[in-house]
Write a protein that holds these residues in place. Structure first.
Motif, PDB file in Angstrom:
ATOM      1  N   HIS A 136     -10.548   8.521  -8.339  1.00  0.00           N
ATOM      2  CA  HIS A 136     -11.954   8.679  -8.712  1.00  0.00           C
ATOM      3  C   HIS A 136     -12.487  10.084  -8.457  1.00  0.00           C
ATOM      4  CE1 HIS A 136     -15.886   7.415  -9.801  1.00  0.00           C
ATOM      5  NE2 HIS A 136     -16.360   7.178  -8.604  1.00  0.00           N
ATOM      6  N   GLY A 137     -11.603  11.047  -8.218  1.00  0.00           N
ATOM      7  CA  GLY A 137     -12.091  12.391  -7.967  1.00  0.00           C
ATOM      8  C   GLY A 137     -12.891  12.458  -6.688  1.00  0.00           C
ATOM      9  N   PRO A 138     -13.386  13.634  -6.272  1.00  0.00           N
ATOM     10  CA  PRO A 138     -13.083  14.944  -6.860  1.00  0.00           C
ATOM     11  C   PRO A 138     -11.640  15.340  -6.581  1.00  0.00           C
ATOM     12  CG  PRO A 138     -14.233  15.212  -4.775  1.00  0.00           C
ATOM     13  CD  PRO A 138     -14.184  13.736  -5.025  1.00  0.00           C
ATOM     14  N   ASN A 139     -11.319  16.575  -6.812  1.00  0.00           N
ATOM     15  CA  ASN A 139      -9.940  17.034  -6.662  1.00  0.00           C
ATOM     16  C   ASN A 139      -9.604  17.212  -5.180  1.00  0.00           C
ATOM     17  OD1 ASN A 139      -7.397  17.851  -7.439  1.00  0.00           O
ATOM     18  ND2 ASN A 139      -7.983  20.005  -7.603  1.00  0.00           N
ATOM     19  N   LYS A 140      -9.630  16.081  -4.459  1.00  0.00           N
ATOM     20  CA  LYS A 140      -9.324  16.068  -3.031  1.00  0.00           C
ATOM     21  C   LYS A 140      -8.286  15.000  -2.762  1.00  0.00           C
ATOM     22  CE  LYS A 140     -12.250  19.206  -1.470  1.00  0.00           C
ATOM     23  NZ  LYS A 140     -13.279  18.848  -0.485  1.00  0.00           N
ATOM     24  N   GLU A 141      -7.625  15.121  -1.633  1.00  0.00           N
ATOM     25  CA  GLU A 141      -6.461  14.282  -1.349  1.00  0.00           C
ATOM     26  C   GLU A 141      -6.830  13.012  -0.581  1.00  0.00           C
ATOM     27  OE1 GLU A 141      -2.475  15.928   0.067  1.00  0.00           O
ATOM     28  OE2 GLU A 141      -3.290  15.030   1.907  1.00  0.00           O
ATOM     29  N   ILE A 142      -6.198  11.906  -0.992  1.00  0.00           N
ATOM     30  CA  ILE A 142      -6.216  10.667  -0.225  1.00  0.00           C
ATOM     31  C   ILE A 142      -4.788  10.164  -0.121  1.00  0.00           C
ATOM     32  CG2 ILE A 142      -6.700   9.214  -2.253  1.00  0.00           C
ATOM     33  CD1 ILE A 142      -8.337   7.405  -0.286  1.00  0.00           C
ATOM     34  N   ARG A 143      -4.455   9.632   1.054  1.00  0.00           N
ATOM     35  CA  ARG A 143      -3.116   9.121   1.323  1.00  0.00           C
ATOM     36  C   ARG A 143      -3.205   7.651   1.737  1.00  0.00           C
ATOM     37  NH1 ARG A 143       1.147  12.967   2.747  1.00  0.00           N
ATOM     38  NH2 ARG A 143       0.491  15.023   1.998  1.00  0.00           N
ATOM     39  N   TRP A 144      -2.214   6.874   1.304  1.00  0.00           N
ATOM     40  CA  TRP A 144      -2.149   5.451   1.617  1.00  0.00           C
ATOM     41  C   TRP A 144      -0.774   5.131   2.205  1.00  0.00           C
ATOM     42  CZ3 TRP A 144      -6.667   2.839   0.187  1.00  0.00           C
ATOM     43  CH2 TRP A 144      -7.477   3.463  -0.774  1.00  0.00           C
ATOM     44  N   ARG A 145      -0.742   4.197   3.162  1.00  0.00           N
ATOM     45  CA  ARG A 145       0.538   3.797   3.758  1.00  0.00           C
ATOM     46  C   ARG A 145       0.415   2.376   4.326  1.00  0.00           C
ATOM     47  NH1 ARG A 145       0.603   7.307   9.493  1.00  0.00           N
ATOM     48  NH2 ARG A 145      -0.885   5.935  10.590  1.00  0.00           N
ATOM     49  N   ASN A 146       1.553   1.840   4.772  1.00  0.00           N
ATOM     50  CA  ASN A 146       1.595   0.519   5.423  1.00  0.00           C
ATOM     51  C   ASN A 146       0.812  -0.511   4.597  1.00  0.00           C
ATOM     52  OD1 ASN A 146       3.154   1.574   7.481  1.00  0.00           O
ATOM     53  ND2 ASN A 146       1.405   1.999   8.801  1.00  0.00           N
ATOM     54  N   MET A 147       1.327  -0.767   3.412  1.00  0.00           N
ATOM     55  CA  MET A 147       0.669  -1.602   2.407  1.00  0.00           C
ATOM     56  C   MET A 147       1.392  -2.954   2.339  1.00  0.00           C
ATOM     57  SD  MET A 147       0.127  -0.247  -1.470  1.00  0.00           S
ATOM     58  CE  MET A 147      -0.552  -1.205  -2.808  1.00  0.00           C
ATOM     59  N   TYR A 148       0.711  -4.014   2.777  1.00  0.00           N
ATOM     60  CA  TYR A 148       1.337  -5.327   2.889  1.00  0.00           C
ATOM     61  C   TYR A 148       0.423  -6.404   2.303  1.00  0.00           C
ATOM     62  CZ  TYR A 148       3.637  -2.631   6.621  1.00  0.00           C
ATOM     63  OH  TYR A 148       4.283  -1.657   7.335  1.00  0.00           O
ATOM     64  N   ALA A 149       1.017  -7.503   1.847  1.00  0.00           N
ATOM     65  CA  ALA A 149       0.232  -8.627   1.328  1.00  0.00           C
ATOM     66  C   ALA A 149       0.862  -9.943   1.746  1.00  0.00           C
ATOM     67  CB  ALA A 149       0.118  -8.563  -0.193  1.00  0.00           C
ATOM     68  N   ARG A 150      -0.004 -10.954   1.876  1.00  0.00           N
ATOM     69  CA  ARG A 150       0.438 -12.316   2.199  1.00  0.00           C
ATOM     70  C   ARG A 150      -0.348 -13.292   1.346  1.00  0.00           C
ATOM     71  NH1 ARG A 150      -1.333 -16.557   5.577  1.00  0.00           N
ATOM     72  NH2 ARG A 150      -3.192 -15.357   6.146  1.00  0.00           N
ATOM     73  N   GLU A 151       0.362 -14.137   0.610  1.00  0.00           N
ATOM     74  CA  GLU A 151      -0.304 -15.151  -0.194  1.00  0.00           C
ATOM     75  C   GLU A 151      -0.767 -16.287   0.715  1.00  0.00           C
ATOM     76  OE1 GLU A 151       1.336 -15.360  -4.485  1.00  0.00           O
ATOM     77  OE2 GLU A 151       3.077 -14.933  -3.234  1.00  0.00           O
TER      78      GLU A 151
END
Length: 445
Positions: A226-241
Protein backbone atom coordinates in the motif's frame (compact mmCIF):
# COMPACT_ATOMS: atom_id res chain seq x y z
CA UNK A 1 58.01 -3.32 20.74
CA UNK A 2 56.90 -6.83 21.77
CA UNK A 3 53.71 -5.48 23.32
CA UNK A 4 52.87 -3.48 20.19
CA UNK A 5 53.54 -6.44 17.89
CA UNK A 6 51.39 -8.77 20.08
CA UNK A 7 48.50 -6.33 20.00
CA UNK A 8 48.77 -6.06 16.22
CA UNK A 9 48.67 -9.85 15.86
CA UNK A 10 45.53 -10.09 18.06
CA UNK A 11 43.82 -7.37 16.04
CA UNK A 12 44.65 -9.03 12.75
CA UNK A 13 43.36 -12.39 14.00
CA UNK A 14 39.98 -10.82 14.82
CA UNK A 15 39.36 -9.78 11.19
CA UNK A 16 38.28 -12.60 8.83
CA UNK A 17 40.16 -12.88 5.59
CA UNK A 18 36.92 -13.18 3.53
CA UNK A 19 33.49 -11.77 4.57
CA UNK A 20 30.89 -14.45 3.80
CA UNK A 21 27.19 -13.68 3.26
CA UNK A 22 25.21 -14.92 6.27
CA UNK A 23 22.95 -17.87 5.56
CA UNK A 24 19.24 -17.28 6.22
CA UNK A 25 18.17 -18.64 9.60
CA UNK A 26 16.11 -21.81 9.52
CA UNK A 27 12.35 -21.32 9.77
CA UNK A 28 11.09 -21.56 13.35
CA UNK A 29 8.98 -24.67 14.01
CA UNK A 30 5.26 -23.87 14.13
CA UNK A 31 3.42 -23.86 17.46
CA UNK A 32 1.43 -26.99 18.24
CA UNK A 33 -1.47 -27.44 15.85
CA UNK A 34 -0.27 -24.74 13.43
CA UNK A 35 1.07 -25.02 9.89
CA UNK A 36 3.99 -22.95 8.61
CA UNK A 37 2.85 -20.73 5.72
CA UNK A 38 6.22 -19.14 4.85
CA UNK A 39 9.32 -21.34 4.89
CA UNK A 40 11.81 -18.47 5.22
CA UNK A 41 13.50 -19.33 1.90
CA UNK A 42 11.13 -18.74 -1.02
CA UNK A 43 7.46 -18.32 -2.02
CA UNK A 44 6.53 -22.01 -1.89
CA UNK A 45 2.91 -22.33 -0.73
CA UNK A 46 2.17 -18.64 -1.32
CA UNK A 47 0.67 -16.91 -4.34
CA UNK A 48 0.05 -13.44 -5.70
CA UNK A 49 -3.28 -11.60 -5.55
CA UNK A 50 -4.45 -8.51 -7.40
CA UNK A 51 -4.69 -5.53 -5.01
CA UNK A 52 -8.21 -4.76 -3.75
CA UNK A 53 -9.89 -7.37 -5.93
CA UNK A 54 -13.25 -8.71 -4.76
CA UNK A 55 -13.32 -12.35 -3.60
CA UNK A 56 -16.72 -12.62 -5.26
CA UNK A 57 -15.13 -11.78 -8.60
CA UNK A 58 -12.51 -14.49 -8.08
CA UNK A 59 -15.25 -16.99 -7.22
CA UNK A 60 -17.07 -16.26 -10.48
CA UNK A 61 -14.05 -17.24 -12.60
CA UNK A 62 -13.82 -20.64 -14.22
CA UNK A 63 -11.15 -22.96 -12.80
CA UNK A 64 -8.91 -22.25 -15.82
CA UNK A 65 -9.39 -18.48 -15.57
CA UNK A 66 -8.67 -18.54 -11.84
CA UNK A 67 -5.51 -20.61 -12.28
CA UNK A 68 -4.16 -18.20 -14.92
CA UNK A 69 -5.14 -15.18 -12.81
CA UNK A 70 -3.24 -16.51 -9.81
CA UNK A 71 -0.26 -17.46 -11.99
CA UNK A 72 -0.02 -13.95 -13.46
CA UNK A 73 -0.23 -12.27 -10.05
CA UNK A 74 2.25 -14.72 -8.54
CA UNK A 75 4.72 -13.67 -11.23
CA UNK A 76 4.11 -10.04 -10.22
CA UNK A 77 4.59 -11.02 -6.56
CA UNK A 78 8.05 -12.39 -7.28
CA UNK A 79 9.05 -9.15 -9.02
CA UNK A 80 8.03 -6.90 -6.15
CA UNK A 81 8.73 -9.02 -3.06
CA UNK A 82 11.96 -10.60 -1.89
CA UNK A 83 13.09 -13.04 0.78
CA UNK A 84 15.94 -11.81 2.96
CA UNK A 85 17.29 -13.30 6.19
CA UNK A 86 14.23 -15.54 6.48
CA UNK A 87 11.81 -12.62 6.06
CA UNK A 88 9.29 -11.53 3.41
CA UNK A 89 10.21 -8.01 2.28
CA UNK A 90 8.18 -5.45 0.34
CA UNK A 91 8.45 -1.71 -0.35
CA UNK A 92 4.78 -0.91 -0.86
CA UNK A 93 4.30 -2.09 -4.46
CA UNK A 94 2.94 -4.99 -6.46
CA UNK A 95 0.73 -7.99 -5.79
CA UNK A 96 -0.51 -8.93 -2.37
CA UNK A 97 0.79 -12.13 -0.77
CA UNK A 98 -2.02 -14.69 -0.56
CA UNK A 99 -2.35 -17.94 1.37
CA UNK A 100 -4.68 -20.79 0.48
CA UNK A 101 -8.37 -20.29 1.34
CA UNK A 102 -9.39 -20.57 4.99
CA UNK A 103 -12.70 -20.65 6.82
CA UNK A 104 -12.47 -20.49 10.62
CA UNK A 105 -8.81 -19.84 11.35
CA UNK A 106 -6.26 -18.72 13.92
CA UNK A 107 -3.40 -16.81 12.30
CA UNK A 108 -0.03 -15.76 13.75
CA UNK A 109 2.48 -13.39 12.14
CA UNK A 110 5.20 -10.87 13.01
CA UNK A 111 6.08 -7.66 11.18
CA UNK A 112 8.65 -4.88 11.32
CA UNK A 113 8.37 -1.64 9.33
CA UNK A 114 9.97 1.69 8.59
CA UNK A 115 8.35 4.98 9.48
CA UNK A 116 5.20 6.06 7.55
CA UNK A 117 4.42 2.52 6.31
CA UNK A 118 0.71 1.82 5.73
CA UNK A 119 -0.23 -1.83 5.26
CA UNK A 120 -2.74 -4.42 6.43
CA UNK A 121 -3.87 -8.03 6.67
CA UNK A 122 -6.96 -9.06 4.67
CA UNK A 123 -9.13 -11.88 6.03
CA UNK A 124 -11.14 -14.01 3.58
CA UNK A 125 -9.75 -11.66 0.92
CA UNK A 126 -11.38 -8.66 2.62
CA UNK A 127 -9.82 -5.56 4.21
CA UNK A 128 -8.56 -5.45 6.89
CA UNK A 129 -6.63 -5.67 10.09
CA UNK A 130 -4.83 -2.32 9.95
CA UNK A 131 -1.03 -2.03 10.08
CA UNK A 132 0.50 1.45 10.10
CA UNK A 133 2.87 3.87 11.79
CA UNK A 134 0.89 5.39 14.69
CA UNK A 135 3.26 8.36 14.75
CA UNK A 136 2.88 9.29 11.07
CA UNK A 137 1.63 12.90 11.18
CA UNK A 138 -0.01 12.55 7.75
CA UNK A 139 -2.37 9.83 9.03
CA UNK A 140 -3.68 11.68 12.08
CA UNK A 141 -7.01 12.54 10.35
CA UNK A 142 -7.47 8.80 9.71
CA UNK A 143 -7.00 7.85 13.36
CA UNK A 144 -3.54 6.30 13.34
CA UNK A 145 -2.83 7.65 16.83
CA UNK A 146 -5.11 4.89 18.13
CA UNK A 147 -2.65 2.29 16.86
CA UNK A 148 -2.69 -0.80 14.64
CA UNK A 149 -4.90 -3.89 14.71
CA UNK A 150 -8.34 -2.32 14.21
CA UNK A 151 -10.75 -3.39 11.46
CA UNK A 152 -10.19 -0.08 9.72
CA UNK A 153 -12.47 -0.63 6.70
CA UNK A 154 -15.51 -1.29 8.87
CA UNK A 155 -18.18 1.42 8.94
CA UNK A 156 -17.33 4.04 11.57
CA UNK A 157 -20.30 3.04 13.72
CA UNK A 158 -19.24 -0.63 13.95
CA UNK A 159 -17.36 -2.06 16.94
CA UNK A 160 -13.82 -3.10 16.13
CA UNK A 161 -13.03 -0.34 13.67
CA UNK A 162 -10.73 1.32 16.20
CA UNK A 163 -8.40 -0.73 18.40
CA UNK A 164 -9.28 -0.98 22.09
CA UNK A 165 -5.75 0.02 23.11
CA UNK A 166 -2.61 1.23 21.36
CA UNK A 167 -0.25 -1.73 21.45
CA UNK A 168 2.32 -0.92 18.72
CA UNK A 169 6.03 -1.10 19.36
CA UNK A 170 8.19 1.68 17.92
CA UNK A 171 8.88 1.51 14.19
CA UNK A 172 11.94 -0.61 13.51
CA UNK A 173 10.98 -3.18 16.17
CA UNK A 174 9.16 -6.47 15.63
CA UNK A 175 5.42 -6.63 16.38
CA UNK A 176 3.36 -9.81 16.57
CA UNK A 177 -0.29 -10.47 15.75
CA UNK A 178 -2.61 -13.22 16.87
CA UNK A 179 -5.84 -13.15 14.83
CA UNK A 180 -8.77 -15.46 15.64
CA UNK A 181 -11.63 -15.60 13.13
CA UNK A 182 -14.87 -17.58 13.23
CA UNK A 183 -17.32 -16.74 10.46
CA UNK A 184 -16.98 -12.98 10.09
CA UNK A 185 -16.27 -12.53 13.82
CA UNK A 186 -12.70 -11.43 14.55
CA UNK A 187 -10.60 -11.06 17.68
CA UNK A 188 -7.13 -9.54 17.39
CA UNK A 189 -4.20 -9.42 19.81
CA UNK A 190 -1.24 -7.12 19.03
CA UNK A 191 1.85 -7.77 21.11
CA UNK A 192 -0.32 -9.89 23.46
CA UNK A 193 -2.85 -7.09 24.05
CA UNK A 194 -6.48 -7.50 22.96
CA UNK A 195 -7.22 -4.77 20.42
CA UNK A 196 -10.38 -6.19 18.73
CA UNK A 197 -12.90 -8.27 20.67
CA UNK A 198 -15.28 -10.50 18.67
CA UNK A 199 -16.18 -7.80 16.14
CA UNK A 200 -17.78 -8.44 12.75
CA UNK A 201 -15.56 -7.74 9.75
CA UNK A 202 -17.69 -5.93 7.19
CA UNK A 203 -17.91 -7.10 3.61
CA UNK A 204 -16.00 -4.09 2.27
CA UNK A 205 -16.90 -4.98 -1.30
CA UNK A 206 -20.65 -5.13 -0.58
CA UNK A 207 -21.86 -4.32 2.93
CA UNK A 208 -25.04 -2.37 2.22
CA UNK A 209 -27.69 -3.19 4.81
CA UNK A 210 -30.34 -3.66 2.13
CA UNK A 211 -28.42 -6.50 0.49
CA UNK A 212 -27.04 -7.98 3.75
CA UNK A 213 -24.14 -9.77 2.03
CA UNK A 214 -21.92 -11.51 4.57
CA UNK A 215 -18.24 -12.25 3.99
CA UNK A 216 -17.38 -15.24 1.82
CA UNK A 217 -17.50 -18.50 3.73
CA UNK A 218 -13.83 -19.10 2.88
CA UNK A 219 -11.06 -16.98 1.40
CA UNK A 220 -7.32 -16.29 1.52
CA UNK A 221 -5.37 -14.32 4.07
CA UNK A 222 -3.59 -11.45 2.27
CA UNK A 223 -0.60 -9.25 3.11
CA UNK A 224 -1.27 -5.82 1.62
CA UNK A 225 1.05 -3.60 -0.41
CA UNK A 226 0.00 0.00 0.00
CA UNK A 227 2.95 2.36 -0.28
CA UNK A 228 4.71 4.65 0.32
CA UNK A 229 8.07 3.47 -0.93
CA UNK A 230 9.09 2.20 2.51
CA UNK A 231 10.00 -1.24 3.76
CA UNK A 232 7.90 -3.72 5.71
CA UNK A 233 9.07 -7.19 6.71
CA UNK A 234 7.01 -10.23 7.71
CA UNK A 235 8.10 -13.47 9.39
CA UNK A 236 6.90 -16.41 11.53
CA UNK A 237 3.66 -16.84 9.58
CA UNK A 238 1.47 -19.69 10.85
CA UNK A 239 -2.18 -20.77 10.61
CA UNK A 240 -4.46 -23.26 12.36
CA UNK A 241 -7.88 -24.30 11.12
CA UNK A 242 -10.37 -24.08 14.00
CA UNK A 243 -12.48 -27.23 14.48
CA UNK A 244 -16.28 -26.97 14.71
CA UNK A 245 -16.55 -27.78 18.42
CA UNK A 246 -14.04 -25.07 19.30
CA UNK A 247 -15.66 -22.55 16.95
CA UNK A 248 -19.09 -23.11 18.48
CA UNK A 249 -17.71 -22.82 22.01
CA UNK A 250 -16.05 -19.53 21.07
CA UNK A 251 -19.29 -18.17 19.63
CA UNK A 252 -21.24 -19.28 22.71
CA UNK A 253 -18.79 -17.58 25.06
CA UNK A 254 -18.67 -14.44 22.93
CA UNK A 255 -22.48 -14.19 22.98
CA UNK A 256 -22.07 -12.77 26.47
CA UNK A 257 -23.83 -13.04 29.80
CA UNK A 258 -27.45 -12.79 30.82
CA UNK A 259 -28.73 -15.93 29.09
CA UNK A 260 -31.14 -18.36 30.76
CA UNK A 261 -30.95 -22.04 29.87
CA UNK A 262 -34.44 -23.11 28.77
CA UNK A 263 -33.70 -26.77 27.95
CA UNK A 264 -32.17 -28.96 30.65
CA UNK A 265 -30.80 -31.58 28.26
CA UNK A 266 -32.78 -34.38 29.95
CA UNK A 267 -36.51 -33.88 29.36
CA UNK A 268 -39.10 -31.39 28.10
CA UNK A 269 -39.79 -29.77 31.47
CA UNK A 270 -40.70 -26.12 30.82
CA UNK A 271 -42.08 -26.83 27.35
CA UNK A 272 -45.65 -27.24 26.12
CA UNK A 273 -47.56 -28.03 22.95
CA UNK A 274 -46.57 -31.07 20.87
CA UNK A 275 -44.52 -32.69 23.62
CA UNK A 276 -45.47 -36.15 22.30
CA UNK A 277 -44.03 -35.31 18.88
CA UNK A 278 -40.51 -34.62 20.22
CA UNK A 279 -38.00 -36.55 22.30
CA UNK A 280 -34.73 -35.89 24.09
CA UNK A 281 -31.80 -37.79 22.61
CA UNK A 282 -28.11 -37.36 23.44
CA UNK A 283 -28.82 -34.09 25.25
CA UNK A 284 -30.79 -32.63 22.35
CA UNK A 285 -34.43 -31.93 21.53
CA UNK A 286 -35.31 -34.00 18.45
CA UNK A 287 -38.42 -33.96 16.31
CA UNK A 288 -39.51 -37.59 16.00
CA UNK A 289 -39.38 -39.00 12.46
CA UNK A 290 -42.69 -38.52 10.62
CA UNK A 291 -43.90 -36.29 13.45
CA UNK A 292 -44.20 -32.53 13.80
CA UNK A 293 -46.19 -29.84 15.49
CA UNK A 294 -45.23 -26.84 17.60
CA UNK A 295 -43.18 -27.32 20.76
CA UNK A 296 -42.93 -24.03 22.62
CA UNK A 297 -41.94 -22.47 25.93
CA UNK A 298 -44.31 -21.93 28.85
CA UNK A 299 -42.95 -18.40 29.23
CA UNK A 300 -43.62 -15.68 26.69
CA UNK A 301 -41.14 -13.04 25.53
CA UNK A 302 -41.18 -9.60 23.97
CA UNK A 303 -37.66 -8.53 22.93
CA UNK A 304 -35.13 -11.32 23.34
CA UNK A 305 -32.07 -13.07 22.01
CA UNK A 306 -31.95 -16.84 21.59
CA UNK A 307 -28.73 -18.82 21.14
CA UNK A 308 -28.68 -22.51 20.26
CA UNK A 309 -27.00 -25.28 18.29
CA UNK A 310 -28.78 -26.98 15.37
CA UNK A 311 -27.98 -30.24 13.56
CA UNK A 312 -29.80 -31.00 10.31
CA UNK A 313 -30.26 -34.30 8.48
CA UNK A 314 -30.21 -34.34 4.68
CA UNK A 315 -33.16 -32.21 3.48
CA UNK A 316 -34.10 -31.57 7.12
CA UNK A 317 -36.85 -29.02 7.75
CA UNK A 318 -37.99 -27.30 10.95
CA UNK A 319 -38.40 -23.74 12.19
CA UNK A 320 -37.95 -21.38 15.10
CA UNK A 321 -41.24 -19.90 16.26
CA UNK A 322 -40.95 -16.21 17.17
CA UNK A 323 -43.64 -14.61 19.37
CA UNK A 324 -46.01 -17.51 18.81
CA UNK A 325 -49.51 -16.91 20.29
CA UNK A 326 -50.00 -20.63 21.05
CA UNK A 327 -52.49 -21.35 18.28
CA UNK A 328 -52.39 -21.76 14.51
CA UNK A 329 -49.45 -21.88 12.12
CA UNK A 330 -46.71 -19.77 13.73
CA UNK A 331 -45.36 -18.72 10.34
CA UNK A 332 -48.54 -16.67 9.97
CA UNK A 333 -50.10 -16.24 13.43
CA UNK A 334 -46.80 -15.52 15.18
CA UNK A 335 -44.37 -12.72 14.42
CA UNK A 336 -42.62 -15.19 12.11
CA UNK A 337 -41.06 -18.57 11.59
CA UNK A 338 -37.30 -18.35 11.22
CA UNK A 339 -36.70 -21.17 8.79
CA UNK A 340 -34.51 -24.15 9.70
CA UNK A 341 -33.71 -25.99 6.46
CA UNK A 342 -30.88 -27.86 4.75
CA UNK A 343 -29.11 -25.28 2.57
CA UNK A 344 -28.96 -27.80 -0.27
CA UNK A 345 -32.74 -28.13 -0.41
CA UNK A 346 -33.72 -27.69 -4.06
CA UNK A 347 -36.20 -25.43 -5.85
CA UNK A 348 -37.36 -23.17 -3.06
CA UNK A 349 -38.32 -19.53 -2.89
CA UNK A 350 -35.38 -17.52 -1.41
CA UNK A 351 -37.69 -16.60 1.47
CA UNK A 352 -37.76 -20.29 2.44
CA UNK A 353 -33.99 -20.66 2.87
CA UNK A 354 -32.44 -21.30 6.27
CA UNK A 355 -32.58 -18.26 8.55
CA UNK A 356 -35.24 -16.49 6.49
CA UNK A 357 -38.29 -14.85 8.00
CA UNK A 358 -40.43 -17.45 6.30
CA UNK A 359 -42.32 -16.10 3.32
CA UNK A 360 -41.27 -12.51 4.01
CA UNK A 361 -37.51 -11.79 3.97
CA UNK A 362 -34.77 -13.99 2.51
CA UNK A 363 -31.59 -14.78 4.43
CA UNK A 364 -28.16 -15.14 2.83
CA UNK A 365 -27.65 -18.76 1.87
CA UNK A 366 -24.64 -21.07 2.00
CA UNK A 367 -23.30 -20.58 5.54
CA UNK A 368 -24.31 -23.87 7.13
CA UNK A 369 -21.78 -26.45 8.24
CA UNK A 370 -21.85 -29.84 6.44
CA UNK A 371 -24.78 -32.13 7.18
CA UNK A 372 -24.19 -34.00 10.46
CA UNK A 373 -22.24 -31.15 12.11
CA UNK A 374 -23.60 -28.74 14.70
CA UNK A 375 -24.39 -25.17 13.62
CA UNK A 376 -24.35 -22.29 16.09
CA UNK A 377 -27.12 -19.72 15.69
CA UNK A 378 -28.03 -16.50 17.49
CA UNK A 379 -31.32 -14.70 16.73
CA UNK A 380 -32.01 -11.21 18.04
CA UNK A 381 -35.56 -9.88 18.14
CA UNK A 382 -36.07 -6.22 19.06
CA UNK A 383 -39.36 -4.53 18.24
CA UNK A 384 -40.11 -5.27 14.60
CA UNK A 385 -36.46 -6.09 13.73
CA UNK A 386 -34.79 -9.47 13.48
CA UNK A 387 -31.14 -10.43 13.08
CA UNK A 388 -29.92 -13.98 12.54
CA UNK A 389 -26.27 -14.94 12.88
CA UNK A 390 -25.27 -18.43 11.74
CA UNK A 391 -21.82 -19.82 12.53
CA UNK A 392 -20.52 -16.29 13.01
CA UNK A 393 -22.07 -14.88 9.79
CA UNK A 394 -24.98 -12.44 9.93
CA UNK A 395 -27.37 -13.90 7.37
CA UNK A 396 -30.50 -11.85 8.13
CA UNK A 397 -31.07 -8.24 9.19
CA UNK A 398 -34.62 -7.09 8.56
CA UNK A 399 -37.53 -4.98 9.78
CA UNK A 400 -40.82 -6.81 9.40
CA UNK A 401 -42.82 -3.60 9.74
CA UNK A 402 -41.55 -2.67 6.28
CA UNK A 403 -42.57 -5.94 4.59
CA UNK A 404 -45.41 -5.49 2.08
CA UNK A 405 -44.82 -8.42 -0.29
CA UNK A 406 -45.34 -12.03 0.75
CA UNK A 407 -44.50 -15.37 -0.77
CA UNK A 408 -47.52 -16.75 -2.69
CA UNK A 409 -49.35 -13.55 -1.73
CA UNK A 410 -50.09 -15.14 1.65
CA UNK A 411 -50.19 -12.37 4.23
CA UNK A 412 -48.75 -12.79 7.73
CA UNK A 413 -51.27 -11.22 10.12
CA UNK A 414 -49.10 -11.95 13.17
CA UNK A 415 -45.93 -10.24 11.93
CA UNK A 416 -46.56 -7.15 14.08
CA UNK A 417 -46.99 -9.09 17.32
CA UNK A 418 -44.96 -7.69 20.23
CA UNK A 419 -45.01 -10.72 22.57
CA UNK A 420 -45.36 -14.47 22.37
CA UNK A 421 -43.73 -17.85 22.95
CA UNK A 422 -40.50 -19.20 21.48
CA UNK A 423 -40.61 -22.68 19.98
CA UNK A 424 -39.72 -25.32 17.42
CA UNK A 425 -41.98 -25.94 14.43
CA UNK A 426 -41.52 -29.57 13.39
CA UNK A 427 -41.96 -30.83 9.83
CA UNK A 428 -41.50 -34.62 10.13
CA UNK A 429 -37.69 -34.57 10.08
CA UNK A 430 -35.32 -35.46 12.96
CA UNK A 431 -33.75 -32.00 13.28
CA UNK A 432 -31.83 -31.65 16.58
CA UNK A 433 -31.50 -28.66 18.94
CA UNK A 434 -29.28 -28.34 22.00
CA UNK A 435 -27.74 -25.74 24.34
CA UNK A 436 -30.86 -23.60 23.98
CA UNK A 437 -30.56 -20.30 25.87
CA UNK A 438 -32.63 -17.10 25.91
CA UNK A 439 -31.78 -13.62 27.12
CA UNK A 440 -34.54 -11.08 27.63
CA UNK A 441 -33.85 -7.70 26.01
CA UNK A 442 -37.04 -6.12 27.34
CA UNK A 443 -36.64 -2.81 29.12
CA UNK A 444 -38.91 -1.53 31.86
CA UNK A 445 -40.65 1.64 30.78
Amino acid sequence: MKRIWFAFVLASLSVPAVAADPAPPPASPPPDGFTTLFNGKDFTGLRGYKPDFSPAAVAKMSDAERAKWYADWTADLKKNWSVENGELVNHGHGAYVATKDYGDVEFLIEYKMEQTVDSGIYLKGTPQVQVWDPDDARQIPNGNKLGSGGLWNNPKSWPGRDPLVRADKPTGEWNKFRIYMVGERVSVWLNDKLVVDHARLANYFDHSKEKNVPLPKVGPILLQTHGPNKEIRWRNMYAREIPVTEANAYLATAAGDGFETIFNGKDLDGWQGATDQYEVRDGAIVCKPKKGGNLYTKKDYSDFQVALEIKLPKNGNNGLGIRYPGTGDCAYTGMCELQVLDDDYKEIDPRQAHGSAYGMVAAARGYQRPIGEWNYEVCTIKGSTIKVELNGFQILDCDLSKVTEFMANSKHPGKDRTTGYFGFLGHNDPVMFRNVRIKSLATNK
